[in-house]
Scaffold this motif. Structure first.
Motif, PDB file in Angstrom:
ATOM      1  N   TYR A   6       0.850  -1.184   0.000  1.00 53.69           N
ATOM      2  CA  TYR A   6       0.000   0.000   0.000  1.00 53.69           C
ATOM      3  C   TYR A   6       0.889   1.239   0.000  1.00 53.69           C
ATOM      4  O   TYR A   6       1.762   1.380   0.861  1.00 53.69           O
ATOM      5  CB  TYR A   6      -0.876   0.040   1.261  1.00 53.69           C
ATOM      6  N   ASN A   8       0.348   5.392  -0.048  1.00 53.08           N
ATOM      7  CA  ASN A   8      -0.498   6.587  -0.009  1.00 53.08           C
ATOM      8  C   ASN A   8      -1.977   6.240  -0.237  1.00 53.08           C
ATOM      9  O   ASN A   8      -2.671   6.861  -1.028  1.00 53.08           O
ATOM     10  CB  ASN A   8      -0.024   7.602  -1.057  1.00 53.08           C
ATOM     11  N   VAL A   9      -2.454   5.268   0.526  1.00 53.29           N
ATOM     12  CA  VAL A   9      -3.839   4.789   0.402  1.00 53.29           C
ATOM     13  C   VAL A   9      -4.739   5.549   1.376  1.00 53.29           C
ATOM     14  O   VAL A   9      -4.414   5.684   2.559  1.00 53.29           O
ATOM     15  CB  VAL A   9      -3.921   3.270   0.704  1.00 53.29           C
ATOM     16  N   ASP A  10      -5.869   6.026   0.885  1.00 52.23           N
ATOM     17  CA  ASP A  10      -6.903   6.602   1.743  1.00 52.23           C
ATOM     18  C   ASP A  10      -7.983   5.544   1.978  1.00 52.23           C
ATOM     19  O   ASP A  10      -8.408   4.861   1.037  1.00 52.23           O
ATOM     20  CB  ASP A  10      -7.529   7.837   1.104  1.00 52.23           C
ATOM     21  N   ASP A  24       0.799   3.891   4.183  1.00 52.39           N
ATOM     22  CA  ASP A  24       1.870   3.077   3.611  1.00 52.39           C
ATOM     23  C   ASP A  24       1.982   1.822   4.454  1.00 52.39           C
ATOM     24  O   ASP A  24       2.239   1.904   5.664  1.00 52.39           O
ATOM     25  CB  ASP A  24       3.208   3.833   3.613  1.00 52.39           C
ATOM     26  N   ILE A  56     -11.023   0.477  -2.209  1.00 51.24           N
ATOM     27  CA  ILE A  56      -9.999   1.519  -2.219  1.00 51.24           C
ATOM     28  C   ILE A  56     -10.161   2.306  -3.511  1.00 51.24           C
ATOM     29  O   ILE A  56     -10.084   1.744  -4.607  1.00 51.24           O
ATOM     30  CB  ILE A  56      -8.581   0.921  -2.130  1.00 51.24           C
ATOM     31  N   ALA A  59      -5.331   6.040  -4.092  1.00 52.41           N
ATOM     32  CA  ALA A  59      -4.039   5.497  -3.672  1.00 52.41           C
ATOM     33  C   ALA A  59      -3.048   5.651  -4.809  1.00 52.41           C
ATOM     34  O   ALA A  59      -3.429   5.730  -5.987  1.00 52.41           O
ATOM     35  CB  ALA A  59      -4.174   4.024  -3.303  1.00 52.41           C
ATOM     36  N   ALA A  62      -2.028  -0.077  -4.528  1.00 53.54           N
ATOM     37  CA  ALA A  62      -2.704  -0.936  -3.547  1.00 53.54           C
ATOM     38  C   ALA A  62      -2.733  -2.348  -4.115  1.00 53.54           C
ATOM     39  O   ALA A  62      -3.654  -2.730  -4.836  1.00 53.54           O
ATOM     40  CB  ALA A  62      -4.115  -0.435  -3.261  1.00 53.54           C
TER      41      ALA A  62
END
Length: 238
Positions: A6, A8-10, A24, A56, A59, A62
């Motif tokens: 992962y 920069n995954v929201d 991260d 997701i 990002a 991911a």
């Protein structure tokens, strides 16, 4: 071998509210990883993205078990889930059938057809979790710790590369919880990565691993800080 990457995954709740930003998170083969943090901090939501119960949408990257979660199609999700084992706090065994029939149900649902192979695999996983003599028992005849061992056996059926466990010891007494963590640790030492949420500091001390904390909308690795006891018991509470 990298199992999860992962960048920069929201991560969002199903209601659309953001729970974690800029995650991260990386998992390698055989790693034993704890997620800690308060209620609502995002631990379970992070796990749910791994097995695609939560989508997701935002990002840089991911990837889970070679599947791109940003482009995965619904029909591909069962194939991804077959590569992992999922364990829940409340066991989620089928109450109307025996241990053997619970496990057979999973194998049949994931494409196993040969009766001899099914029986052999069930015997293997029950022996692995120390429950070989409970095959014909009904779930209500088992203690909480025994039910969780059966849930772990179920998670192992398809020889997963990754096990995801959401509070697997939350409803168990300390001694039983310790036995479950020890079992999961042994599984990781054989090459299956394990990610679990917990709030039990004593177990983290006894069975060390990589520690991530969900806090104030962020995920941070705190393995070194944890070993030095640089944050409070309150921050571990579930």
């Amino acid at each position: 071998m990298e199992l999860i990457n992962y960048k920069n995954v929201d991560i969002y709740h199903k209601d659309g509210d953001t729970v974690l930003r800029g995650v991260d998170f990386h998992v390698e083969e055989g790693e034993f990883i704890y997620l800690i943090g308060r209620v609502g901090s995002g631990k379970s939501s992070l796990l749910k993205t791994i097995y695609c119960e939560l989508d997701i949408d935002e990002a840089d990257e991911a990837i889970v078990l070679e599947h791109d979660l940003l482009t995965i199609r619904r029909k591909e999700i069962p194939g991804l889930r077959r590569k992992m084992g999922i364990i829940f706090q409340d066991f989620q065994l089928l109450s109307d059938r025996s241990v053997y029939r619970n496990l057979r149900f999973v194998l049949k649902a994931t494409g196993w057809n040969d009766k001899e192979r099914i029986n052999d695999r069930i015997d293997e996983v029950l022996a692995q979790v120390g429950m070989a003599d409970k095959k014909e028992r009904m779930p209500h005849e088992l203690s909480g710790g025994e039910q969780q061992r059966i849930a772990i056996a179920r998670a192992l059926l398809n020889k997963p590369e990754l096990i995801v466990a959401d509070e697997p010891t939350g409803s168990l007494d300390y001694e039983t919880a310790e036995n479950i963590i020890q079992l999961l640790r042994e599984i990781s030492l054989k090459g299956t990565a394990v990610i679990l949420t917990t709030h039990n500091r004593t177990l983290l001390n006894k069975y060390p691993g990589i520690v991530y904390r969900c806090n104030n909308g962020r995920l941070e690795e705190v393995t070194n800080d944890y070993n030095q006891m640089q944050f409070s018991e309150e921050e571990l509470k579930d």
